[in-house]
Motif scaffolding. Sequence first.
Motif, PDB file in Angstrom:
ATOM      1  N   ILE A  45       0.815  -1.214   0.000  1.00  0.00           N
ATOM      2  CA  ILE A  45       0.000   0.000   0.000  1.00  0.00           C
ATOM      3  C   ILE A  45       0.852   1.269   0.000  1.00  0.00           C
ATOM      4  CG2 ILE A  45      -0.355   0.187   2.515  1.00  0.00           C
ATOM      5  CD1 ILE A  45      -3.006   0.827  -0.245  1.00  0.00           C
ATOM      6  N   ASP A  46       2.047   1.231   0.591  1.00  0.00           N
ATOM      7  CA  ASP A  46       2.924   2.412   0.625  1.00  0.00           C
ATOM      8  C   ASP A  46       3.260   2.937  -0.767  1.00  0.00           C
ATOM      9  OD1 ASP A  46       3.024   2.498   3.365  1.00  0.00           O
ATOM     10  OD2 ASP A  46       5.018   1.622   3.535  1.00  0.00           O
ATOM     11  N   THR A  47       3.333   2.055  -1.738  1.00  0.00           N
ATOM     12  CA  THR A  47       3.657   2.487  -3.097  1.00  0.00           C
ATOM     13  C   THR A  47       2.441   2.480  -4.018  1.00  0.00           C
ATOM     14  OG1 THR A  47       4.340   0.236  -3.665  1.00  0.00           O
ATOM     15  CG2 THR A  47       6.064   1.778  -2.957  1.00  0.00           C
ATOM     16  N   ARG A  48       1.514   1.578  -3.800  1.00  0.00           N
ATOM     17  CA  ARG A  48       0.388   1.424  -4.733  1.00  0.00           C
ATOM     18  C   ARG A  48      -0.794   2.337  -4.445  1.00  0.00           C
ATOM     19  NH1 ARG A  48      -1.254  -4.468  -5.852  1.00  0.00           N
ATOM     20  NH2 ARG A  48      -2.508  -3.325  -7.373  1.00  0.00           N
ATOM     21  N   TYR A  49      -0.776   3.055  -3.318  1.00  0.00           N
ATOM     22  CA  TYR A  49      -1.913   3.938  -3.021  1.00  0.00           C
ATOM     23  C   TYR A  49      -2.110   4.976  -4.124  1.00  0.00           C
ATOM     24  CZ  TYR A  49       1.024   7.884  -1.632  1.00  0.00           C
ATOM     25  OH  TYR A  49       1.921   8.932  -1.630  1.00  0.00           O
ATOM     26  N   LYS A  50      -1.060   5.266  -4.869  1.00  0.00           N
ATOM     27  CA  LYS A  50      -1.142   6.256  -5.948  1.00  0.00           C
ATOM     28  C   LYS A  50      -2.042   5.790  -7.090  1.00  0.00           C
ATOM     29  CE  LYS A  50       3.426   7.785  -4.639  1.00  0.00           C
ATOM     30  NZ  LYS A  50       4.831   7.628  -4.864  1.00  0.00           N
ATOM     31  N   GLU A  51      -2.354   4.497  -7.141  1.00  0.00           N
ATOM     32  CA  GLU A  51      -3.258   3.943  -8.153  1.00  0.00           C
ATOM     33  C   GLU A  51      -4.717   4.300  -7.862  1.00  0.00           C
ATOM     34  OE1 GLU A  51      -2.705  -0.316  -8.352  1.00  0.00           O
ATOM     35  OE2 GLU A  51      -0.526  -0.103  -8.292  1.00  0.00           O
ATOM     36  N   LEU A  52      -5.007   4.727  -6.641  1.00  0.00           N
ATOM     37  CA  LEU A  52      -6.389   4.970  -6.224  1.00  0.00           C
ATOM     38  C   LEU A  52      -6.881   6.340  -6.674  1.00  0.00           C
ATOM     39  CD1 LEU A  52      -6.047   3.488  -2.632  1.00  0.00           C
ATOM     40  CD2 LEU A  52      -7.105   2.406  -4.629  1.00  0.00           C
ATOM     41  N   ASP A  53      -8.144   6.419  -6.986  1.00  0.00           N
ATOM     42  CA  ASP A  53      -8.781   7.638  -7.461  1.00  0.00           C
ATOM     43  C   ASP A  53      -9.139   8.524  -6.274  1.00  0.00           C
ATOM     44  OD1 ASP A  53     -10.479   9.597  -8.507  1.00  0.00           O
ATOM     45  OD2 ASP A  53     -11.519   8.192  -9.829  1.00  0.00           O
ATOM     46  N   ARG A  54      -8.501   9.680  -6.191  1.00  0.00           N
ATOM     47  CA  ARG A  54      -8.730  10.610  -5.076  1.00  0.00           C
ATOM     48  C   ARG A  54     -10.149  11.170  -5.039  1.00  0.00           C
ATOM     49  NH1 ARG A  54      -3.976  12.774  -2.761  1.00  0.00           N
ATOM     50  NH2 ARG A  54      -2.130  11.917  -3.742  1.00  0.00           N
ATOM     51  N   THR A  55     -10.884  11.086  -6.157  1.00  0.00           N
ATOM     52  CA  THR A  55     -12.235  11.646  -6.193  1.00  0.00           C
ATOM     53  C   THR A  55     -13.279  10.673  -5.647  1.00  0.00           C
ATOM     54  OG1 THR A  55     -12.744  10.848  -8.431  1.00  0.00           O
ATOM     55  CG2 THR A  55     -11.638  13.000  -8.232  1.00  0.00           C
ATOM     56  N   LYS A  56     -12.884   9.431  -5.439  1.00  0.00           N
ATOM     57  CA  LYS A  56     -13.820   8.420  -4.943  1.00  0.00           C
ATOM     58  C   LYS A  56     -13.614   8.182  -3.450  1.00  0.00           C
ATOM     59  CE  LYS A  56     -14.591   6.289  -9.322  1.00  0.00           C
ATOM     60  NZ  LYS A  56     -14.900   5.065 -10.012  1.00  0.00           N
ATOM     61  N   GLN A  57     -14.623   7.619  -2.829  1.00  0.00           N
ATOM     62  CA  GLN A  57     -14.527   7.246  -1.421  1.00  0.00           C
ATOM     63  C   GLN A  57     -13.796   5.915  -1.344  1.00  0.00           C
ATOM     64  OE1 GLN A  57     -18.247   7.095   0.628  1.00  0.00           O
ATOM     65  NE2 GLN A  57     -17.387   6.167   2.445  1.00  0.00           N
ATOM     66  N   ILE A  58     -12.712   5.889  -0.579  1.00  0.00           N
ATOM     67  CA  ILE A  58     -11.911   4.677  -0.418  1.00  0.00           C
ATOM     68  C   ILE A  58     -12.301   4.020   0.899  1.00  0.00           C
ATOM     69  CG2 ILE A  58      -9.567   3.726  -0.286  1.00  0.00           C
ATOM     70  CD1 ILE A  58     -10.204   5.228  -2.955  1.00  0.00           C
ATOM     71  N   VAL A  59     -12.622   2.729   0.850  1.00  0.00           N
ATOM     72  CA  VAL A  59     -12.956   1.973   2.055  1.00  0.00           C
ATOM     73  C   VAL A  59     -11.971   0.813   2.157  1.00  0.00           C
ATOM     74  CG1 VAL A  59     -14.692   0.632   3.279  1.00  0.00           C
ATOM     75  CG2 VAL A  59     -15.398   2.583   1.865  1.00  0.00           C
ATOM     76  N   PHE A  60     -11.158   0.825   3.208  1.00  0.00           N
ATOM     77  CA  PHE A  60     -10.199  -0.260   3.427  1.00  0.00           C
ATOM     78  C   PHE A  60     -10.845  -1.377   4.228  1.00  0.00           C
ATOM     79  CE2 PHE A  60      -6.941   3.167   2.922  1.00  0.00           C
ATOM     80  CZ  PHE A  60      -6.286   2.597   1.844  1.00  0.00           C
ATOM     81  N   VAL A  61     -10.481  -2.611   3.883  1.00  0.00           N
ATOM     82  CA  VAL A  61     -10.883  -3.776   4.660  1.00  0.00           C
ATOM     83  C   VAL A  61      -9.669  -4.698   4.775  1.00  0.00           C
ATOM     84  CG1 VAL A  61     -11.771  -5.031   2.648  1.00  0.00           C
ATOM     85  CG2 VAL A  61     -12.595  -5.623   4.928  1.00  0.00           C
ATOM     86  N   CYS A  62      -9.504  -5.265   5.964  1.00  0.00           N
ATOM     87  CA  CYS A  62      -8.396  -6.208   6.196  1.00  0.00           C
ATOM     88  C   CYS A  62      -8.926  -7.339   7.077  1.00  0.00           C
ATOM     89  CB  CYS A  62      -7.197  -5.487   6.811  1.00  0.00           C
ATOM     90  SG  CYS A  62      -7.531  -4.707   8.403  1.00  0.00           S
ATOM     91  N   HIS A  63      -8.062  -7.972   7.837  1.00  0.00           N
ATOM     92  CA  HIS A  63      -8.477  -9.082   8.697  1.00  0.00           C
ATOM     93  C   HIS A  63      -9.403  -8.586   9.817  1.00  0.00           C
ATOM     94  CE1 HIS A  63      -5.469 -11.697   6.847  1.00  0.00           C
ATOM     95  NE2 HIS A  63      -4.618 -10.702   6.965  1.00  0.00           N
ATOM     96  N   THR A  64      -8.897  -7.665  10.629  1.00  0.00           N
ATOM     97  CA  THR A  64      -9.643  -7.199  11.803  1.00  0.00           C
ATOM     98  C   THR A  64      -9.735  -5.681  11.912  1.00  0.00           C
ATOM     99  OG1 THR A  64      -7.654  -7.278  13.174  1.00  0.00           O
ATOM    100  CG2 THR A  64      -9.039  -9.259  13.147  1.00  0.00           C
ATOM    101  N   GLY A  65      -9.097  -4.958  11.032  1.00  0.00           N
ATOM    102  CA  GLY A  65      -9.199  -3.505  11.036  1.00  0.00           C
ATOM    103  C   GLY A  65      -7.916  -2.743  11.280  1.00  0.00           C
ATOM    104  N   SER A  66      -6.908  -3.368  11.852  1.00  0.00           N
ATOM    105  CA  SER A  66      -5.690  -2.622  12.211  1.00  0.00           C
ATOM    106  C   SER A  66      -4.888  -2.168  10.983  1.00  0.00           C
ATOM    107  CB  SER A  66      -4.809  -3.437  13.161  1.00  0.00           C
ATOM    108  OG  SER A  66      -4.436  -4.654  12.560  1.00  0.00           O
ATOM    109  N   MET A  67      -4.780  -2.993   9.958  1.00  0.00           N
ATOM    110  CA  MET A  67      -4.073  -2.582   8.743  1.00  0.00           C
ATOM    111  C   MET A  67      -4.852  -1.484   8.025  1.00  0.00           C
ATOM    112  SD  MET A  67      -2.492  -6.141   7.190  1.00  0.00           S
ATOM    113  CE  MET A  67      -4.070  -6.933   6.970  1.00  0.00           C
ATOM    114  N   GLY A  68      -6.169  -1.547   8.118  1.00  0.00           N
ATOM    115  CA  GLY A  68      -7.003  -0.512   7.538  1.00  0.00           C
ATOM    116  C   GLY A  68      -6.816   0.829   8.232  1.00  0.00           C
TER     117      GLY A  68
END
Length: 99
Positions: A45-68
Amino acid sequence: MFKSALAYNGEELNNPSIVIVDLREDHLFQKEHIPSAINIPFSEIDTRYKELDRTKQIVFVCHTGSMGDESTKLLIKNGFKKVENLKGGMAQWTGPLTS
């Protein structure tokens, strides 16, 4: 802003203005994930977050929430405004799944 896993349902998560980012390892994502989610493993995620569209709402999901939580902070630090974490992660998700 953090929402609990129970605050979302399948209809909201199919909204084209929302991008669900599953932070779990690829093999877990392939086994099952929230429909329409994309996979960006937490280790990337440290490098690939730049692939995400800043105009959209981003919702992270992981195992239990801490990585999110950490990923949400990273995006906010880098200028993203609409970022949320699915609190409780997949461990508490009761909505639809696909493989």
